[in-house]
Design a protein around this motif. Structure first.
Motif, mmCIF file in Angstrom:
data_model
loop_
_atom_site.group_PDB
_atom_site.id
_atom_site.type_symbol
_atom_site.label_atom_id
_atom_site.label_comp_id
_atom_site.label_asym_id
_atom_site.label_seq_id
_atom_site.Cartn_x
_atom_site.Cartn_y
_atom_site.Cartn_z
ATOM 1 N N LYS A 172 87.690 46.215 9.571
ATOM 2 C CA LYS A 172 88.358 44.987 9.111
ATOM 3 C C LYS A 172 89.695 45.340 8.482
ATOM 4 O O LYS A 172 89.769 46.264 7.662
ATOM 5 N N VAL A 173 90.741 44.597 8.845
ATOM 6 C CA VAL A 173 92.062 44.790 8.226
ATOM 7 C C VAL A 173 92.361 43.528 7.425
ATOM 8 O O VAL A 173 92.372 42.426 7.980
ATOM 9 N N GLU A 184 103.168 42.617 -5.510
ATOM 10 C CA GLU A 184 103.186 43.486 -4.324
ATOM 11 C C GLU A 184 102.062 43.045 -3.381
ATOM 12 O O GLU A 184 101.256 42.180 -3.720
ATOM 13 N N VAL A 185 102.058 43.610 -2.202
ATOM 14 C CA VAL A 185 101.008 43.257 -1.242
ATOM 15 C C VAL A 185 100.053 44.435 -1.134
ATOM 16 O O VAL A 185 100.497 45.577 -1.046
ATOM 17 N N GLN A 186 98.769 44.133 -1.169
ATOM 18 C CA GLN A 186 97.775 45.204 -1.026
ATOM 19 C C GLN A 186 96.998 44.983 0.272
ATOM 20 O O GLN A 186 96.382 43.937 0.461
ATOM 21 N N PHE A 187 97.073 45.966 1.148
ATOM 22 C CA PHE A 187 96.359 45.887 2.417
ATOM 23 C C PHE A 187 95.154 46.811 2.371
ATOM 24 O O PHE A 187 95.158 47.810 1.644
ATOM 25 N N SER A 188 94.137 46.488 3.170
ATOM 26 C CA SER A 188 93.003 47.405 3.237
ATOM 27 C C SER A 188 92.459 47.482 4.660
ATOM 28 O O SER A 188 92.512 46.514 5.412
ATOM 29 N N VAL A 189 91.987 48.667 4.995
ATOM 30 C CA VAL A 189 91.328 48.897 6.282
ATOM 31 C C VAL A 189 89.942 49.421 5.943
ATOM 32 O O VAL A 189 89.805 50.509 5.363
ATOM 33 N N SER A 190 88.905 48.617 6.246
ATOM 34 C CA SER A 190 87.558 49.064 5.871
ATOM 35 C C SER A 190 86.702 49.273 7.118
ATOM 36 O O SER A 190 86.934 48.648 8.155
#
Ligand code: ADP
Length: 381
Positions: free
Chosen positions: A280-281, A289-295
């Motif tokens: 999942k992105v 700020e923007v926080q993105f995650s790749v799980s």
């Protein structure tokens, strides 16, 4: 340390009284071993520096044409970081001296709070720090160009080994050669492919940071889809499901950011567990700020390795060694550092991993403070 003899100092100071004080103080500190010129404005200091090389610039931050941080920022914008600079500030209570060091000054002194001895010490230590900084930069440049040249020169022979071993294997298969011989040649081909990957990553790693990053408003959602589509073969091969949520925009270098997304999504698929990979992105706007995650639902990482995996060539044992070269996360770290962001991982062995990274917010998107959900999830299975 050895100082240049005589030390050539340019004093940029518009007050005559202060200029006289400095001349006297520097005279006491360095006896006859110095030359000092004065400029009353930034413009005049630039003229002087075009005419002559100075070992040190002592820059008053309060000048007729600019005040405070603007003075030092203009100085570095025009001259670049080519001269060691000690700044003079008017007030000891302000953080301006530390801010000046952050943008490149080697030291700061507060007017009225130092005598000849302190001035001499600031100059000596400042010049020593400058010499060390120059040596370190030179060593880093040499190392970088060595890595680049080595990787560049290895690329062609390694590619040829890979190509010819492939051809040879086909020819041997066609004339039904010995099974064992074909198998051994298969090993040569696989190792050559691995070396090719290593050389490509090294080449990529060595040029990172060479060019200035180009910050622009980036549609990260579209970029994440692009990254998944570049990984199509991998997604298909492992039967992976990749979901990309609605993502906030960010200020970033698109050409560099795609490598981050590709590396993180690629790893999330590559290091899967028993079940087919599910990735999942996601992204939220938080604290400016923007926080993105790749799980992922993959094999997970033991917390004791969290810091190590971001170092170049660090791979964890027990993992399919044919797959990677241990540079992917080091590249991600460098790219995110260049954006003044942070990258980190949360994980537990056997329970999947989540890689987070932050980027500056795109202008005009400050209002999107809510986490963005998965209503518009795209799946790429
Ligand atoms: P590479 O994938 O080429 O080995 P990376 O720098 O991308 O190099 O990753 C370093 C190590 O971190 C990998 O060898 C792997 O052990 C671990 N790792 C990275 N991403 C994940 C993930 N999503 N799940 C589990 N382990 C991971």
């Amino acid at each position: 340390m050895k100082f240049p003899r005589p030390i050539r100092i340019l004093l940029v100071e518009d007050s005559r009284d202060h200029a006289v004080f400095f001349r006297v103080a520097l005279g006491k500190a360095f006896k006859h071993d110095h030359e000092i010129d004065t400029a009353c404005s930034l413009a005049e200091s630039f003229e002087r520096m075009d005419e002559k090389h100075y070992d040190l610039v002592v820059l008053d931050l309060g000048l007729p044409e600019s005040q405070g941080m603007e003075t030092i920022e203009t100085f570095f914008r025009v001259r670049g970081p080519s001269n060691p600079v000690i700044v003079l500030t008017a007030n000891s209570g302000e953080d301006i001296g530390e801010d000046a060091i952050r943008v490149g000054a080697i030291d700061f002194l507060t007017k009225g709070e130092f005598g000849a001895d302190q001035l001499a010490r600031a100059v000596r230590y400042g010049l020593e720090r400058w010499r060390q900084r120059m040596e370190l930069e030179e060593a880093q440049r040499n190392l970088k160009s060595f890595a680049h040249v080595a990787a560049h020169d290895l690329k062609s022979p390694v590619k040829s080994i890979s190509l010819y071993s492939g051809l040879l294997k086909e020819m041997m298969q066609a004339r039904s050669a010995d099974e064992e011989e074909i198998e051994y040649l298969g090993f040569v081909e696989a190792f050559a492919e691995q070396a090719e990957k290593l050389v490509d990553s090294l080449l990529h790693f060595s040029v990172l940071g060479e060019k200035a990053i180009a910050l622009d408003e980036v549609d990260v959602e579209a970029l994440a889809r692009q990254a998944v589509s570049n990984l199509t073969a991998k997604v298909g091969e492992d039967g992976a499901l990749v979901e990309v949520a609605e993502l906030p925009k960010a200020r970033a270098d698109e050409g560099l950011l795609i490598h981050v997304l590709q590396n993180l999504i690629g790893n999330a698929i590559k290091y899967h567990g028993e079940n087919p990979p599910h990735v999942k992105v996601e992204g939220v706007v938080r604290g400016g700020e923007v926080q993105f995650s790749v799980s992922d639902n993959g094999r997970g990482i033991d917390p004791k390795y969290f810091a190590r995996i971001f170092e170049p060539f660090k791979r964890l044992t027990g993992v399919n060694d044919q797959e990677g070269v241990g540079l992917g996360l080091a590249i991600c770290q460098r790219v995110i550092d260049a954006h003044h962001g942070r990258i980190w991982v949360e994980s537990e062995l056997g329970s999947g991993s989540t890689f987070h990274f932050t980027l500056p917010l795109a202008e005009g998107h400050e209002q999107e403070l809510e986490p963005v959900g998965f209503e518009r999830v795209e799946s790429f299975r």
